[in-house]
Design an enzyme around this catalytic site. Structure first.
Site, short mmCIF file in Angstrom:
data_model
loop_
_atom_site.label_atom_id
_atom_site.label_comp_id
_atom_site.label_asym_id
_atom_site.label_seq_id
_atom_site.Cartn_x
_atom_site.Cartn_y
_atom_site.Cartn_z
N CYS A 46 3.71 7.36 101.61
CA CYS A 46 4.60 6.20 101.50
C CYS A 46 4.01 4.99 102.21
CB CYS A 46 5.95 6.51 102.13
SG CYS A 46 6.79 7.89 101.36
N ASP A 138 17.14 -10.13 81.91
CA ASP A 138 18.48 -9.85 81.35
C ASP A 138 19.17 -8.72 82.09
OD1 ASP A 138 16.90 -7.73 80.58
OD2 ASP A 138 17.21 -7.97 78.42
C1 BEZ Z 1 4.36 11.22 102.12
O1 BEZ Z 1 4.81 10.09 101.95
O2 BEZ Z 1 3.25 11.39 102.59
C2 BEZ Z 1 5.17 12.43 101.75
C3 BEZ Z 1 6.54 12.42 101.88
C4 BEZ Z 1 7.27 13.57 101.54
C5 BEZ Z 1 6.60 14.68 101.07
C6 BEZ Z 1 5.23 14.66 100.92
C7 BEZ Z 1 4.50 13.53 101.26
#
Ligand code: BEZ
Length: 221
Positions: A46, A138
């Site tokens: 993330c 829209d």
């Molecule tokens: C990640 O963002 O690295 C991750 C988050 C949840 C499960 C596996 C990877």
């Protein structure tokens, strides 16, 4: 079954974000939008994704696309993690250039079908998957992708599909496999040959096929 389908009006939800409370349609205004969810704050994949999204902010702006992220953590966590994200993006001290929605009660995640049953937090609750929605001016859903938590998205591909969506919203064309801006596009099947000739002054070339059917017509925009 929760979720949202292509062509549906995107819900005008209210939510707390790192930029305060928003009503989604007001947040979008007349712009295109992308809403991208991620499993949790302070996680590795993330962090790489949100940093890449931050680095591409000018590319999204150039295309008139407002960005907003979402996960099931709190506003406080998002704000704190945002500092890590910007440091990872080599811009330590800069604010995250888009808000993150705090869906800590998982209301939106359920409504929009974003939960990943295979990934759970320490309390056994499902985490959000890597969902991404492109919403048109829209307010209708133009594209959605859904990746599991373990696979990071490709933000070059996201810009590429936005280029395709914006082009095909304006012209009666479709973009073929691996298309990139500037390359030839195909004429949509619903246009007759004479309509295509009128609409595309750069000319239309038809690929000969063994079937003899003349459905693969290219033009240059
Ligand atoms: C990640 O963002 O690295 C991750 C988050 C949840 C499960 C596996 C990877």
């Amino acid at each position: 079954m929760p979720g949202i389908l292509l062509g549906d009006e995107f819900p005008n939800f209210e939510a707390d974000t790192t930029s305060g409370r928003i009503k989604f349609h007001d947040f979008l205004g007349d712009s295109w939008g992308i809403l991208f969810s991620h499993p949790a704050d302070f996680t590795p994949v993330c962090t790489t994704e949100l940093a890449r999204a931050a680095k591409l902010r000018d590319e999204f702006k150039k295309r008139g696309v407002k960005m907003i992220a979402l996960s099931i953590d709190s506003v406080e966590d998002h704000k704190s993690w945002g500092k890590d994200v910007m440091a990872y993006a080599d811009e330590a001290g800069s604010p995250l250039p888009y808000p993150i929605i705090a869906d800590d009660k998982r209301v939106l995640s359920v409504q929009l079908g974003m939960l990943d049953p295979d990934e759970r937090d320490k309390d056994g609750q499902p985490l959000t998957a890597r969902c991404l929605f492109v919403i048109g001016p829209d307010k209708k859903l133009k594209l959605s992708i859904l990746y599991p938590a373990t696979t990071g998205r490709n933000f070059d591909e996201i810009l590429r599909v936005i280029d395709s969506l914006q082009l095909t919203a304006q012209k009666k064309v479709a973009t073929p496999v691996d298309w990139k801006p500037g390359e030839k596009v195909v004429v949509v099947p619903s246009l007759s040959d004479s309509e295509a000739t009128t609409l595309f002054p750069n000319g239309v070339t038809t690929k000969e096929m063994p079937s003899g059917k003349k459905y693969l017509r290219y033009t240059q925009i």
